[in-house]
Design an enzyme around this catalytic site. Structure first.
Site, PDB file in Angstrom:
ATOM      1  N   SER A   1       0.891  -1.035   0.005  1.00 56.53           N
ATOM      2  CA  SER A   1      -0.183  -0.003   0.088  1.00 56.53           C
ATOM      3  C   SER A   1       0.866   1.398   0.083  1.00 56.53           C
ATOM      4  CB  SER A   1      -0.797   0.066   1.054  1.00 56.53           C
ATOM      5  OG  SER A   1      -1.506   1.342   1.454  1.00 56.53           O
TER       6      SER A   1
ATOM      7  N   TYR B   1      -2.366  -0.699  10.408  1.00 62.33           N
ATOM      8  CA  TYR B   1      -2.216  -1.125   9.173  1.00 62.33           C
ATOM      9  C   TYR B   1      -1.045  -0.735   8.431  1.00 62.33           C
ATOM     10  CZ  TYR B   1      -3.780  -1.960   4.194  1.00 62.33           C
ATOM     11  OH  TYR B   1      -3.878  -2.391   2.788  1.00 62.33           O
TER      12      TYR B   1
END
Length: 204
Positions: free
Chosen positions: A82, A95
């Protein structure tokens, strides 16, 4: 269907693939779970679940795939990370930490497999229009002045195909994702201040 947080299921997945096809040419680690919340208030079991899926799952699948690919003398591993692995957002620190760890592991694995014929690539998507954010772990939600529209999942799928063909070390889905990280590198203080102002938190 495989729960990548379960080591036995990870091993079984690779064994089934090898038995059905006679070889394993590519592993795409795209399974993931989101996690939101202030770092100082993160629920440890939620963080452990996110790490089990986002980091340990890819690790176990890599460990099951690498011996097969070594024997073949060829293969590719694509770990889907990501943009948050490099520039996190407020309230997504747990995360982002899992994805940053996945990238460091990918870099080490690439060096360890040098000369084995096995490529290791990382793809960094930005916001994607799926149900991912709605089903993430954690309590509460962000308040954003401007919500990113994101790209359709088909755009990420096409990016994965490009990575499979070209085998880059690192790839992005959009030019905007790449430019946002460039801005964060050039002016980290300004970017962090802007993000802190733009994103708040509604506890739940």
């Amino acid at each position: 269907p495989t729960d990548v947080a379960d080591p036995a299921q990870c091993r079984a997945l690779l064994a089934r693939a090898a038995a059905a096809c006679g070889r394993v040419d590519i592993l795409v680690n795209n399974a993931g779970v989101g996690l939101a919340g202030p770092v100082a208030e993160l629920d440890v079991p939620d963080l452990e679940r996110a790490l089990a899926v986002d980091l340990l799952g890819p690790l176990r699948l890599c460990q099951a795939a690498v011996p097969i690919m070594r024997r073949q003398g060829r293969g590719q591993i694509i770990n889907v990370s990501s943009v948050l692995a490099e520039q996190t957002l407020p309230y997504l620190g747990g995360y982002a930490a899992a994805k940053a760890a996945l990238e460091r592991m990918s870099e080490a694995l690439r060096m360890e497999l040098r000369g084995a014929g096995v490529a290791v690539s990382v793809l960094r998507p930005g916001t994607t229009r799926t149900e991912f954010s709605r089903s993430r772990l954690g309590r509460g939600s962000e308040r954003r002045r401007v919500a990113p529209r994101g790209v359709p999942p088909e755009a990420v799928a096409l990016a994965l195909l490009r990575v499979a063909r070209r085998e880059p070390r690192l790839a992005y889905v959009t030019l905007g994702d790449r430019l946002s990280l460039l801005a964060a590198r050039l002016a980290p203080g300004l970017v962090e201040a802007a993000l802190a102002r733009a994103i708040g938190w509604d506890g739940g």
